[in-house]
Each structure stands twice: as structure tokens, then as C-alpha cells.
Design a protein around this motif. Sequence first.
Motif, PDB file in Angstrom:
ATOM      1  N   SER A  70       0.860  -1.179   0.000  1.00  0.00           N
ATOM      2  CA  SER A  70       0.000   0.000   0.000  1.00  0.00           C
ATOM      3  C   SER A  70       0.897   1.229   0.000  1.00  0.00           C
ATOM      4  N   ASP A  71       0.745   2.053  -1.006  1.00  0.00           N
ATOM      5  CA  ASP A  71       1.571   3.257  -1.149  1.00  0.00           C
ATOM      6  C   ASP A  71       3.058   2.950  -0.996  1.00  0.00           C
ATOM      7  N   GLY A  72       3.502   1.848  -1.585  1.00  0.00           N
ATOM      8  CA  GLY A  72       4.908   1.471  -1.553  1.00  0.00           C
ATOM      9  C   GLY A  72       5.373   0.812  -0.272  1.00  0.00           C
ATOM     10  N   ASP A  73       4.484   0.637   0.701  1.00  0.00           N
ATOM     11  CA  ASP A  73       4.826   0.027   1.983  1.00  0.00           C
ATOM     12  C   ASP A  73       4.355  -1.421   1.983  1.00  0.00           C
ATOM     13  N   TYR A  74       5.225  -2.335   2.388  1.00  0.00           N
ATOM     14  CA  TYR A  74       4.870  -3.754   2.469  1.00  0.00           C
ATOM     15  C   TYR A  74       3.868  -3.952   3.603  1.00  0.00           C
ATOM     16  N   ILE A  75       2.688  -4.461   3.251  1.00  0.00           N
ATOM     17  CA  ILE A  75       1.604  -4.685   4.205  1.00  0.00           C
ATOM     18  C   ILE A  75       1.603  -6.125   4.697  1.00  0.00           C
ATOM     19  N   GLY A  76       1.914  -7.059   3.780  1.00  0.00           N
ATOM     20  CA  GLY A  76       1.891  -8.459   4.180  1.00  0.00           C
ATOM     21  C   GLY A  76       1.937  -9.424   3.014  1.00  0.00           C
ATOM     22  N   HIS A  77       1.418 -10.599   3.278  1.00  0.00           N
ATOM     23  CA  HIS A  77       1.546 -11.760   2.406  1.00  0.00           C
ATOM     24  C   HIS A  77       0.165 -12.337   2.131  1.00  0.00           C
ATOM     25  N   ALA A  78      -0.053 -12.846   0.913  1.00  0.00           N
ATOM     26  CA  ALA A  78      -1.328 -13.462   0.564  1.00  0.00           C
ATOM     27  C   ALA A  78      -1.102 -14.650  -0.365  1.00  0.00           C
ATOM     28  N   GLU A  90      -7.852 -22.684  -0.304  1.00  0.00           N
ATOM     29  CA  GLU A  90      -7.657 -21.995   0.970  1.00  0.00           C
ATOM     30  C   GLU A  90      -7.028 -20.629   0.723  1.00  0.00           C
ATOM     31  N   ALA A  91      -7.530 -19.635   1.444  1.00  0.00           N
ATOM     32  CA  ALA A  91      -6.930 -18.301   1.435  1.00  0.00           C
ATOM     33  C   ALA A  91      -6.007 -18.200   2.643  1.00  0.00           C
ATOM     34  N   ILE A  92      -4.832 -17.663   2.419  1.00  0.00           N
ATOM     35  CA  ILE A  92      -3.851 -17.474   3.491  1.00  0.00           C
ATOM     36  C   ILE A  92      -3.424 -16.014   3.452  1.00  0.00           C
ATOM     37  N   ALA A  93      -3.435 -15.376   4.610  1.00  0.00           N
ATOM     38  CA  ALA A  93      -3.063 -13.964   4.685  1.00  0.00           C
ATOM     39  C   ALA A  93      -2.301 -13.704   5.971  1.00  0.00           C
ATOM     40  N   ALA A  94      -1.326 -12.832   5.887  1.00  0.00           N
ATOM     41  CA  ALA A  94      -0.580 -12.397   7.064  1.00  0.00           C
ATOM     42  C   ALA A  94      -0.228 -10.931   6.885  1.00  0.00           C
ATOM     43  N   LEU A  95      -0.458 -10.160   7.925  1.00  0.00           N
ATOM     44  CA  LEU A  95      -0.153  -8.736   7.878  1.00  0.00           C
ATOM     45  C   LEU A  95       1.028  -8.403   8.779  1.00  0.00           C
ATOM     46  N   VAL A  96       1.841  -7.465   8.328  1.00  0.00           N
ATOM     47  CA  VAL A  96       2.886  -6.898   9.170  1.00  0.00           C
ATOM     48  C   VAL A  96       2.184  -6.268  10.374  1.00  0.00           C
ATOM     49  N   ARG A  97       2.677  -6.522  11.552  1.00  0.00           N
ATOM     50  CA  ARG A  97       1.980  -6.129  12.781  1.00  0.00           C
ATOM     51  C   ARG A  97       1.660  -4.639  12.862  1.00  0.00           C
ATOM     52  N   GLY A 101      -5.300  -3.542  12.481  1.00  0.00           N
ATOM     53  CA  GLY A 101      -6.317  -2.603  12.956  1.00  0.00           C
ATOM     54  C   GLY A 101      -6.610  -1.439  12.026  1.00  0.00           C
ATOM     55  N   GLN A 102      -6.143  -1.509  10.770  1.00  0.00           N
ATOM     56  CA  GLN A 102      -6.346  -0.416   9.814  1.00  0.00           C
ATOM     57  C   GLN A 102      -7.277  -0.812   8.664  1.00  0.00           C
ATOM     58  N   GLY A 103      -7.910  -1.975   8.764  1.00  0.00           N
ATOM     59  CA  GLY A 103      -8.819  -2.431   7.719  1.00  0.00           C
ATOM     60  C   GLY A 103      -8.136  -3.132   6.562  1.00  0.00           C
ATOM     61  N   PHE A 104      -6.808  -3.273   6.618  1.00  0.00           N
ATOM     62  CA  PHE A 104      -6.091  -3.940   5.536  1.00  0.00           C
ATOM     63  C   PHE A 104      -6.426  -5.427   5.464  1.00  0.00           C
ATOM     64  N   GLY A 105      -6.626  -6.056   6.624  1.00  0.00           N
ATOM     65  CA  GLY A 105      -6.946  -7.483   6.640  1.00  0.00           C
ATOM     66  C   GLY A 105      -8.229  -7.773   5.881  1.00  0.00           C
ATOM     67  N   ARG A 106      -9.243  -6.993   6.152  1.00  0.00           N
ATOM     68  CA  ARG A 106     -10.521  -7.181   5.457  1.00  0.00           C
ATOM     69  C   ARG A 106     -10.354  -6.972   3.951  1.00  0.00           C
ATOM     70  N   GLU A 107      -9.684  -5.899   3.574  1.00  0.00           N
ATOM     71  CA  GLU A 107      -9.504  -5.598   2.153  1.00  0.00           C
ATOM     72  C   GLU A 107      -8.689  -6.689   1.463  1.00  0.00           C
ATOM     73  N   LEU A 108      -7.673  -7.196   2.142  1.00  0.00           N
ATOM     74  CA  LEU A 108      -6.839  -8.251   1.585  1.00  0.00           C
ATOM     75  C   LEU A 108      -7.664  -9.516   1.360  1.00  0.00           C
ATOM     76  N   VAL A 109      -8.424  -9.942   2.364  1.00  0.00           N
ATOM     77  CA  VAL A 109      -9.224 -11.165   2.233  1.00  0.00           C
ATOM     78  C   VAL A 109     -10.316 -10.978   1.186  1.00  0.00           C
ATOM     79  N   GLU A 110     -10.961  -9.831   1.172  1.00  0.00           N
ATOM     80  CA  GLU A 110     -11.971  -9.576   0.139  1.00  0.00           C
ATOM     81  C   GLU A 110     -11.350  -9.657  -1.252  1.00  0.00           C
ATOM     82  N   GLY A 111     -10.136  -9.148  -1.399  1.00  0.00           N
ATOM     83  CA  GLY A 111      -9.440  -9.235  -2.677  1.00  0.00           C
ATOM     84  C   GLY A 111      -9.158 -10.672  -3.073  1.00  0.00           C
ATOM     85  N   LEU A 112      -8.725 -11.484  -2.119  1.00  0.00           N
ATOM     86  CA  LEU A 112      -8.480 -12.908  -2.399  1.00  0.00           C
ATOM     87  C   LEU A 112      -9.770 -13.617  -2.802  1.00  0.00           C
ATOM     88  N   LEU A 113     -10.865 -13.306  -2.106  1.00  0.00           N
ATOM     89  CA  LEU A 113     -12.151 -13.934  -2.423  1.00  0.00           C
ATOM     90  C   LEU A 113     -12.629 -13.543  -3.814  1.00  0.00           C
TER      91      LEU A 113
END
Length: 174
Positions: A70-78, A90-97, A101-113
Motif C-alpha cells: 500500500s503506497d509502496g509500503d509492504y503490508i503483508g503476504h497473501a 484456501e486463502a492465506i493472509a498475514a499482515l505486518v503487525r 487494525g487499519q482495515g487492511f486485513g478485510r480488504e486483503l481477504v476480500e481481494g483474495l475472495l
Amino acid sequence: MTPTLRTARLVFLPYRPEDEDVFVELLSDEVVCRWMGQERCSEPEIRTIYRSILTDVYGKNLFDVWGVWSDGDYIGHAEIKKTGNVDGHEAIAALVRKHWGQGFGRELVEGLLAYAADTLGVKEVYGMVGAENTASLALCERLGFRHVRDVVSDTGTVTKMLVVSTVNDTPGFS
């Protein structure tokens, strides 16, 4: 070949050799590993895993795996891949700590779905979430996942197997 994907704030990019250090940092975080339900590996082991993504997973087109930015910053893995637990994906997701709490997890999983539904033609997607991972379980509930069964490891750790239909109005990519 793993494609580049986009959501409102995220870009899913196939990993590149220069992304190795951010991947290693993510999987070196013992809290992230705990919530992913895996043992923390040594740095050399993580680097071996990373290199196998570049050579084996991508080279043999085994499944889709991305670094998420996101904006050049590594958010995580999918990842999205066939699972050995059931006949399905199976969807697998991990966010940089620091991005929790910024809504990235939801957006990431929705993108995978959306990718699973629109590109892979998958009608449902599974997820494995540690029974103590209340934040991820709550997110899965909000996204419509339902409990399939508990999986108990040899050490007594409980993981919730969840499933969600992708036939509904899953938000797509931009």
C-alpha cells in the motif's frame, strides 16, 4: 502465472528477489507466526522458503502467492491455493503487525475472495484460523465465513476450519 491485483488501497504483486528481506521480517515476527498457526522458523529457513516461492511456486505455476503493498509500503503476504484439508481452495493472509487494525486485513481477504471467484471460478474458499485469534475470527465472521470443524494438532492447539461462499456479491478488484 500469478497476476498483479489491485483493490482500493492494496496492490498484490508477485514477489521479486528484492522483496526477500520484508518477507523474512514478516515471518520472523513470532506473534505473526503464532496467529498464522506455524512455528517460528530460523532466518535461513525463511530465506529458503522465500527462494522456493520464486523458483518452485512461480517456476512450476503451483499456486498464487503475493506480497501485498500500500503506497509502496509492504503490508503483508497473501496466497490462494488448493488445500490438503478438504477438496477446495484456501486463502492465506498475514499482515505486518504495524498494519493491524487499519482495515487492511478485510480488504486483503476480500481481494483474495474476489480473485478466487472471478479468476479461478472457485465457489467457496476455506480458511484456517487459530482458535485464540479472536480478531481474525471476528473478521471472518463479518465476511460471512462459517465454521466447518475444529482441527486439533498433536500439541493440542486448536485451529478453526472456516468456509465462505464466493457466489455472493464479493467486492472485486479495481
